[in-house]
Design a protein around this motif. Structure first.
Motif: not given
Lengths: 226, 226
Positions: B71-77
């Motif tokens: 939601k906060d724009g962080r990315e998880a590969d």
DNA sequence: AACGTGATTTGACCTCGATCAAACAATTTT
DNA sequence: AAAATTGTTTGATCGAGGTCAAATCACGTT
């Protein structure tokens, strides 16, 4: 451990499961041909990592936990399967070796479908192959979802997400009963039981009430924002 | 973005990939019928979560990263795919909607196989269905492996595990070149780049030498114990 | 109702890895 | 080769969640 034939109730659970819903009666019968059932006590091990496994499993009653072991003996849950779910299908595509452990949570009844048979039938019936692909895909998605949640969300956020997953879209207020002990939920979410407890108490401030296994939501919005 | 036909090199990469290795020439040709190729710059987005997707993809050159957004724009590969790997097959079983984002890492060439066509062919050729099941299974396993590693291992242990995965069984000493920037490795392992750097320096004490992208192992045992 | 067992919560403490800032290295560009 | 850009490492700080111990709570038994 006695292995039994399917009784009519067992058969009903299987045929009512997601996996069978798209299959013709002929295809379903062919799969269930030779299926057997076993009963298990709490904590019974169904199979272990690297062990040969020649079945695909289905939970007929109870609950099954699939997990991996760390070098130090710690356990990481991969998934928890309730009644009506197939699991253990991966071994079928990886040389009949389990890649994880499976354990009954509480006393459970488990069906075993012969995987050689299933593989053969998948060549004959495109519907069965299709159903298997969808099963594999769902399970893959479950693992990806978990991975993404672990990496992106804090403990309270993961718990909020779990709760929201049980809450129908329309309602702002809602309540339901956990389908298992908090213990198990903690494992499924990748948390220590203490952390789950603290997460619940953090959510209390956002209108979540927890009494035993009953969860009440008073403000869906607040939970989504969390 | 121009879409091109497969040239003979493209075709060679595809046919050499794991997915095609068990398929007859007829089945392979049928799949490649109508396949197209696109070229991408670094950071180009191939598809986005919830967007309609009607292809299965294959990396012909370069590298692709599949990830989810928080939601906060962080990315998880979720995964990183090198040359010769198929990806994006999940959408095919989930109403042609992507469940993650895909982005080119460095400039890359990507093949698109029509998923409607592929689904139809899977009904006709049991081998294709089988190959798809194995693909789904491998990708599911990858996610489960990641999940288990995230939950069971510390950062240095995950890095050690990654290195050991590139080290042939027999050898105690070994060296190889990272197939991508440390940047990317960090994402794949679910770490901040700083944490990866610190993990490497923790492993230095166990006989791991890092110079640029070159990794040298002097003591496999020590690494396994870590 | 009193017990006993196991589940859950709370408190105290500590470790791991994220984050921010800055130094440093390795590229590409000019 | 110098400058500029990008990638990597190091240092300092902080917060999330694990662990251990103790207190409570919940239930099925007697």
């Amino acid at each position: 451990m006695k292995t039994l034939r399917l009784n009519s109730n067992d058969k009903a659970v299987l045929l009512g499961s997601r996996f069978f819903e798209t299959l013709s009666a002929a295809a379903s019968d062919a799969i269930l041909e030779g299926a057997v059932v076993t009963n298990h006590e709490e904590h019974d091990i169904l199979f272990q990592q690297d062990e040969p496994v020649d079945s695909v499993f289905c939970v007929l009653s109870g609950l099954v936990r699939v997990y991996r072991l760390g070098k130090d003996g710690r356990e990481a849950d991969i998934a928890v399967f309730p009644k009506g779910e197939l699991f253990g299908e991966n071994a079928m595509f990886l040389g009949n070796r389990a890649t994880a452990n499976a354990q009954a949570i509480g006393s459970s009844t488990i069906a075993r479908l012969d995987s050689r048979n299933l593989r053969k039938l998948a060549e004959q019936y495109p519907d069965i192959a299709q159903a298997l692909m969808e099963l594999l895909c769902r399970h893959g998605q479950m693992a990806e979802d978990c991975l993404a949640e672990d990496r992106l969300l804090t403990a309270p956020q993961r718990v909020a997400s779990y709760i929201l997953g049980h809450c129908p879209d329309g309602s702002t207020t809602f309540s339901f009963r956990l389908p298992f002990q908090k213990n198990v939920l903690a494992g499924k979410l990748g948390l220590a039981p203490e952390a789950l407890s603290r997460a619940f108490s953090a959510l209390r401030r956002s209108g979540v009430t927890v009494k035993g296994r009953m969860i009440e939501i008073h403000d869906r919005q607040a939970l989504e924002r969390f």
